[in-house]
Design a protein around this motif. Structure first.
Motif, short mmCIF file in Angstrom:
data_model
loop_
_atom_site.label_atom_id
_atom_site.label_comp_id
_atom_site.label_asym_id
_atom_site.label_seq_id
_atom_site.Cartn_x
_atom_site.Cartn_y
_atom_site.Cartn_z
N SER A 41 27.70 -15.12 12.93
CA SER A 41 27.57 -14.60 14.55
C SER A 41 27.35 -15.40 15.48
O SER A 41 26.75 -16.38 15.10
N ASP A 42 27.66 -15.17 16.92
CA ASP A 42 27.25 -16.05 17.85
C ASP A 42 25.68 -15.65 17.99
O ASP A 42 25.11 -16.88 18.63
N ILE A 43 25.32 -14.69 17.92
CA ILE A 43 23.67 -14.35 17.90
C ILE A 43 23.08 -15.40 17.01
O ILE A 43 22.03 -16.07 17.45
N HIS A 100 24.03 -10.03 11.12
CA HIS A 100 23.18 -10.88 11.79
C HIS A 100 21.98 -11.25 11.02
O HIS A 100 20.71 -11.00 11.25
N ALA A 122 20.27 -7.74 17.68
CA ALA A 122 21.18 -8.53 18.75
C ALA A 122 20.58 -8.26 20.06
O ALA A 122 20.85 -8.87 21.29
N MET A 125 17.63 -9.93 21.59
CA MET A 125 17.35 -11.22 21.36
C MET A 125 17.55 -11.97 22.53
O MET A 125 18.43 -11.87 23.51
N THR A 127 17.30 -16.18 24.19
CA THR A 127 17.44 -17.48 23.83
C THR A 127 16.44 -18.52 24.76
O THR A 127 15.82 -17.80 25.85
#
Length: 327
Positions: A41-43, A100, A122, A125, A127
């Motif tokens: 996944s993008d996460i 995830h 998710a 989270m 960044t």
């Protein structure tokens, strides 16, 4: 435990390479390899990118997809570990059953020692890029702190294993001296208290910048922390504990690093050095004792003793003899 395959060198160059790759009295810093599953996944990709940024330069990141199931067949992971001389691995995968999912693997002798599986939340989270502030320089060692009763449990569990793996993942190279200017950030791990047995508490990972500011009331600077990211919450998943024989071999210290024992010198549980001295036969008749002030006779006592001695011989004067007669 499968025996480690022994490769016989064919020339001096191969022997030097194998000696450098083999066990050392002082091991090289742990290198971490970042891999991803066929579905990621993008996460998880953002998590891998942030962890890779924290681990540089002791990190290798691959972007190619790999069809590997760590808990079913770890042979491919062991191949990547030996090929890239990596003793740690972070493997990201995403599926409907385990969304995830991030698996952290620890190797010994390029064989899987233990691993822990954690699912990233998710919703919470954040960044590194989402925190608009300065970041720590590349290659610095972070301060690591842990809080929570699950991390300090006397019986081994999933959280004590996660703490041990996190320590190896972020500790960096071993150093003898530390420059205060290099202590620029810290990583804090906290675990919630267990409320229900069927629900495992989460692990919260937070990264903070360390700021020192001038203190007008003291010469010691005032220390403040500022969150720099990433902010990650984990839910515990499956774990694979280490084989007892393999763990014993991994924890064994070389004889060159063991402290040399000295005769009649020991160290107690507090860390103080205690020595034992052997003396010959002593003549106690010539022993010089301490003169105590309380044992000395005072002047008043001496005068009373002299008066008592004079009273024993009473003197009477006889006027007829005009002389002193003792009675």
């Amino acid at each position: 435990m499968l025996p480690i395959r022994e490769i016989k060198p064919k020339n001096a160059r191969t022997k030097r390479f194998l000696d450098n790759k083999g066990p050392q009295a002082t091991e090289n810093p742990r290198r971490t390899l970042f891999l991803r599953y066929t579905t990621c996944s993008d996460i998880l990709q953002m998590v891998l990118a942030d962890l890779y940024a924290l681990k540089r330069p002791l990190a290798i990141k691959f972007s190619k997809k790999n069809d590997i199931h760590p808990f079913e067949d770890p042979s491919s992971l062991e191949f990547f570990s030996e090929k890239n001389d990596a003793s740690m691995m972070v493997y990201a995968s995403h599926s409907k059953k385990r969304p995830h999912c991030m698996t952290i693997v620890r190797f010994f002798g390029f064989k899987v020692l233990d691993m822990v599986e954690m699912n990233v939340e998710a919703e919470t989270m954040r960044t590194l890029a989402q925190f608009k502030n300065a970041k720590a320089a590349v290659g610095l060692k972070p301060l690591l702190s842990f809080s929570g009763s699950a991390f300090e449990s006397p019986t081994p569990n999933a959280y004590t294993l996660a703490k041990s793996i996190f320590l190896d993942l972020f500790k960096g190279p071993d150093v003898q001296n530390i420059d205060v200017e290099g202590l620029q950030y810290m990583i804090h791990f906290s675990v919630d208290e267990e409320e229900r047995e069927e629900v495992k508490p989460q692990i919260h990972m937070r990264c903070y910048l360390i700021r020192t500011k001038k203190n007008p009331n003291s010469t010691t600077p005032r220390v403040e922390v500022e969150e720099m990211g990433p902010r990650i919450d984990f839910r515990m998943g499956r774990i694979k504990e280490a084989d007892p024989d393999m763990l014993k071999e991994a924890m064994r210290k070389p004889k060159s690093q063991e402290p040399k024992t000295k005769k009649n010198v020991e160290t107690d549980i507090i860390g103080d050095k205690v020595g034992r001295i052997h003396l010959g036969k002593q003549d106690l008749s010539e022993l010089q004792t301490r003169k105590m002030k309380g044992l000395k006779r005072s002047r008043d006592v001496a005068d009373d003793e002299e008066a008592f001695a004079g009273a024993e011989d009473e003197v009477v004067f006889d006027p007829a003899k005009r002389s002193k007669v003792e009675v």
